[in-house]
Scaffold this motif. Structure first.
Motif, PDB file in Angstrom:
ATOM      1  N   LYS A   1      -5.634  43.648  16.004  1.00  0.00           N
ATOM      2  CA  LYS A   1      -6.304  42.504  15.377  1.00  0.00           C
ATOM      3  C   LYS A   1      -7.476  42.952  14.509  1.00  0.00           C
ATOM      4  O   LYS A   1      -7.653  42.485  13.398  1.00  0.00           O
ATOM      5  CB  LYS A   1      -6.826  41.541  16.442  1.00  0.00           C
ATOM      6  CG  LYS A   1      -5.882  40.479  16.847  1.00  0.00           C
ATOM      7  CD  LYS A   1      -6.597  39.504  17.769  1.00  0.00           C
ATOM      8  CE  LYS A   1      -5.722  38.327  18.085  1.00  0.00           C
ATOM      9  NZ  LYS A   1      -6.394  37.390  18.985  1.00  0.00           N
ATOM     10  N   GLN A   2      -8.290  43.866  15.034  1.00  0.00           N
ATOM     11  CA  GLN A   2      -9.475  44.319  14.304  1.00  0.00           C
ATOM     12  C   GLN A   2      -9.108  45.076  13.037  1.00  0.00           C
ATOM     13  O   GLN A   2      -9.788  44.967  12.021  1.00  0.00           O
ATOM     14  CB  GLN A   2     -10.354  45.197  15.190  1.00  0.00           C
ATOM     15  CG  GLN A   2     -11.121  44.418  16.221  1.00  0.00           C
ATOM     16  CD  GLN A   2     -12.154  45.276  16.918  1.00  0.00           C
ATOM     17  OE1 GLN A   2     -12.609  46.285  16.400  1.00  0.00           O
ATOM     18  NE2 GLN A   2     -12.535  44.860  18.116  1.00  0.00           N
ATOM     19  N   LEU A   3      -8.038  45.862  13.109  1.00  0.00           N
ATOM     20  CA  LEU A   3      -7.648  46.686  11.964  1.00  0.00           C
ATOM     21  C   LEU A   3      -6.667  45.992  11.022  1.00  0.00           C
ATOM     22  O   LEU A   3      -6.390  46.510   9.941  1.00  0.00           O
ATOM     23  CB  LEU A   3      -7.009  47.989  12.457  1.00  0.00           C
ATOM     24  CG  LEU A   3      -7.943  48.940  13.185  1.00  0.00           C
ATOM     25  CD1 LEU A   3      -7.164  50.056  13.833  1.00  0.00           C
ATOM     26  CD2 LEU A   3      -8.951  49.499  12.213  1.00  0.00           C
ATOM     27  N   ASN A   4      -6.124  44.863  11.461  1.00  0.00           N
ATOM     28  CA  ASN A   4      -5.111  44.153  10.686  1.00  0.00           C
ATOM     29  C   ASN A   4      -3.933  45.089  10.366  1.00  0.00           C
ATOM     30  O   ASN A   4      -3.468  45.189   9.221  1.00  0.00           O
ATOM     31  CB  ASN A   4      -5.714  43.572   9.402  1.00  0.00           C
ATOM     32  CG  ASN A   4      -4.796  42.567   8.765  1.00  0.00           C
ATOM     33  OD1 ASN A   4      -3.970  41.947   9.431  1.00  0.00           O
ATOM     34  ND2 ASN A   4      -4.922  42.398   7.464  1.00  0.00           N
ATOM     35  N   ARG A   5      -3.474  45.772  11.393  1.00  0.00           N
ATOM     36  CA  ARG A   5      -2.341  46.694  11.289  1.00  0.00           C
ATOM     37  C   ARG A   5      -1.330  46.339  12.373  1.00  0.00           C
ATOM     38  O   ARG A   5      -1.686  45.779  13.405  1.00  0.00           O
ATOM     39  CB  ARG A   5      -2.790  48.142  11.499  1.00  0.00           C
ATOM     40  CG  ARG A   5      -3.771  48.647  10.483  1.00  0.00           C
ATOM     41  CD  ARG A   5      -3.025  49.126   9.258  1.00  0.00           C
ATOM     42  NE  ARG A   5      -3.898  49.785   8.316  1.00  0.00           N
ATOM     43  CZ  ARG A   5      -4.390  49.203   7.228  1.00  0.00           C
ATOM     44  NH1 ARG A   5      -4.110  47.951   6.969  1.00  0.00           N
ATOM     45  NH2 ARG A   5      -5.163  49.867   6.408  1.00  0.00           N
TER      46      ARG A   5
END
Length: 72
Positions: free
Chosen positions: A36-40
């Motif tokens: 979620k934090q890295l949008n990966r």
């Protein structure tokens, strides 16, 4: 048909970004939280974490059925 070659953007790699995020979270994060934090995608995060664990830069701690990853 025309092909366009996409060049890599400069900046930190995903592995370096994961290490920077884990510096700020001593309790550890799950794969889903990192994703979620890295949008990966989760699959990319899992691959990066496997490499970081094998290089002994990150440790995995299992709590119930969830793995938490933190810096060594």
């Amino acid at each position: 048909m025309t092909f366009i070659i996409i060049k890599a953007t400069p900046g930190l790699t995903t592995n370096e970004t994961i290490l920077n995020i884990l510096k700020n979270c001593p309790q550890g994060l799950t794969v889903k939280e990192l994703s979620k934090q890295l949008n990966r995608p989760i699959s990319l995060i899992q691959t990066c974490l496997q490499l970081l664990v094998s290089c002994k830069k990150v440790r995995a701690k299992k709590v119930n059925t969830v793995n938490y990853y933190s810096l060594k």
